[in-house]
Motif scaffolding. Structure first.
Motif, PDB file in Angstrom:
ATOM      1  N   GLU A  54      10.514   8.422  18.263  1.00  0.00           N
ATOM      2  CA  GLU A  54       9.088   8.154  18.080  1.00  0.00           C
ATOM      3  C   GLU A  54       8.514   8.966  16.923  1.00  0.00           C
ATOM      4  N   LEU A  55       9.036  10.165  16.734  1.00  0.00           N
ATOM      5  CA  LEU A  55       8.650  10.961  15.562  1.00  0.00           C
ATOM      6  C   LEU A  55       9.104  10.268  14.281  1.00  0.00           C
ATOM      7  N   ILE A  56      10.364   9.838  14.274  1.00  0.00           N
ATOM      8  CA  ILE A  56      10.926   9.166  13.096  1.00  0.00           C
ATOM      9  C   ILE A  56      10.139   7.901  12.787  1.00  0.00           C
ATOM     10  N   ASN A  57       9.876   7.097  13.810  1.00  0.00           N
ATOM     11  CA  ASN A  57       9.175   5.837  13.608  1.00  0.00           C
ATOM     12  C   ASN A  57       7.738   6.049  13.127  1.00  0.00           C
ATOM     13  N   SER A  58       7.086   7.076  13.648  1.00  0.00           N
ATOM     14  CA  SER A  58       5.711   7.361  13.223  1.00  0.00           C
ATOM     15  C   SER A  58       5.666   7.775  11.760  1.00  0.00           C
ATOM     16  N   LEU A  59       6.621   8.600  11.350  1.00  0.00           N
ATOM     17  CA  LEU A  59       6.687   8.999   9.943  1.00  0.00           C
ATOM     18  C   LEU A  59       7.030   7.804   9.057  1.00  0.00           C
ATOM     19  N   PHE A  60       7.950   6.971   9.526  1.00  0.00           N
ATOM     20  CA  PHE A  60       8.300   5.782   8.749  1.00  0.00           C
ATOM     21  C   PHE A  60       7.096   4.850   8.605  1.00  0.00           C
ATOM     22  N   ASP A  61       6.313   4.692   9.660  1.00  0.00           N
ATOM     23  CA  ASP A  61       5.124   3.837   9.594  1.00  0.00           C
ATOM     24  C   ASP A  61       4.166   4.328   8.511  1.00  0.00           C
ATOM     25  N   ARG A  62       4.003   5.643   8.421  1.00  0.00           N
ATOM     26  CA  ARG A  62       3.136   6.208   7.378  1.00  0.00           C
ATOM     27  C   ARG A  62       3.690   5.919   5.987  1.00  0.00           C
ATOM     28  N   TYR A  63       4.994   6.098   5.864  1.00  0.00           N
ATOM     29  CA  TYR A  63       5.639   5.823   4.583  1.00  0.00           C
ATOM     30  C   TYR A  63       5.477   4.359   4.208  1.00  0.00           C
ATOM     31  N   GLU A  64       5.753   3.468   5.127  1.00  0.00           N
ATOM     32  CA  GLU A  64       5.703   2.035   4.844  1.00  0.00           C
ATOM     33  C   GLU A  64       4.289   1.592   4.460  1.00  0.00           C
ATOM     34  N   LYS A  65       3.294   2.123   5.138  1.00  0.00           N
ATOM     35  CA  LYS A  65       1.897   1.788   4.821  1.00  0.00           C
ATOM     36  C   LYS A  65       1.551   2.223   3.402  1.00  0.00           C
ATOM     37  N   ALA A  66       1.890   3.472   3.051  1.00  0.00           N
ATOM     38  CA  ALA A  66       1.606   3.976   1.702  1.00  0.00           C
ATOM     39  C   ALA A  66       2.396   3.204   0.656  1.00  0.00           C
ATOM     40  N   LEU A  67       3.640   2.877   0.986  1.00  0.00           N
ATOM     41  CA  LEU A  67       4.492   2.135   0.054  1.00  0.00           C
ATOM     42  C   LEU A  67       3.913   0.757  -0.232  1.00  0.00           C
TER      43      LEU A  67
END
Length: 221
Positions: A54-67
């Motif tokens: 869930e930590l990994i996915n939350s960080l990835f979600d932030r990355y994907e949104k900014a990307l």
């Protein structure tokens, strides 16, 4: 104010987790280490994020949104200077979430959600880079056959995706440290844009060389 505390704790957990993942690599960071670094109990950590994924996915979600926000600007790139700024900004974002690329194969092998979403990331990157090429072509900054756009865009995305692996192999002890960031970002932007050299208009080709020289010289050792 009490109601806002859990959100702030959750934010702080993500900030510290990102820092630790980037520094040591995701496989080498346990939830115990994260809670110790934060000075909170493992139970408090699990309250906000019951599993490491869930930590990994939350960080990835932030990355994907900014990307995605950044990639949407690719069709505004008109010339080499625009492309240099766009690529450098893209590399800065990748660097900010470099643990994803540092441990990419390992992450994808054990996280089904990331496996699926990273395929979208690759498609979105390719679509965006192709839009950039089309825009530069229309503006006269480069001349490329429409049949060459897709493979050229794909080649650029390969470099974008595996650039950090290349940097790591070059210098395993220092490549992913913050002190190495600026030089690595410049090399990354240069590697990608160098793939356009055969297609650039003569003045644009010269301008690219000037940009590389201007930004690289102060960092030369």
């Amino acid at each position: 104010m009490v109601k806002k505390a859990p959100r702030r704790t959750a934010e702080r957990i993500l900030e510290v987790t990102l820092e630790l993942f980037n520094r040591f690599g995701e496989p080498n960071v346990s939830t115990t280490l994260i809670s110790a670094e934060l000075g909170i109990s493992p139970g408090n950590l699990y309250y906000h994020y019951p599993a490491k994924d869930e930590l990994i996915n939350s960080l990835f979600d932030r990355y994907e949104k900014a990307l995605n926000e950044l990639l949407n600007a690719s069709d505004n790139v008109r010339d080499v200077e625009d492309a240099w700024f766009f690529m450098h900004t893209l590399f800065e974002l990748i660097w900010q979430y470099r643990f994803l690329y540092r441990d990419l194969n390992d992450l994808l092998s054990k996280n089904r959600r990331l496996e699926t979403h990273f395929q979208w990331v690759l498609k979105n990157k390719t679509r965006s880079v192709k839009a950039m090429l089309e825009s530069m072509n229309r503006a006269g900054a480069m001349h490329i056959d429409v049949r060459e756009m897709e493979p050229t865009a794909a080649s650029m995305v390969v470099v974008l995706t595996y650039w950090l692996s290349f940097e790591y192999v070059r210098d395993p002890r220092n490549a992913l440290e913050p002190a190495s960031a600026q030089a690595a970002l410049l090399r990354g932007a240069h590697h990608v844009l160098n793939l356009l050299v055969p297609y650039l208009e003569a003045g644009q080709r010269q301008h690219l060389l000037q940009l590389v020289g201007a930004y690289s010289t102060p960092h030369a050792s």
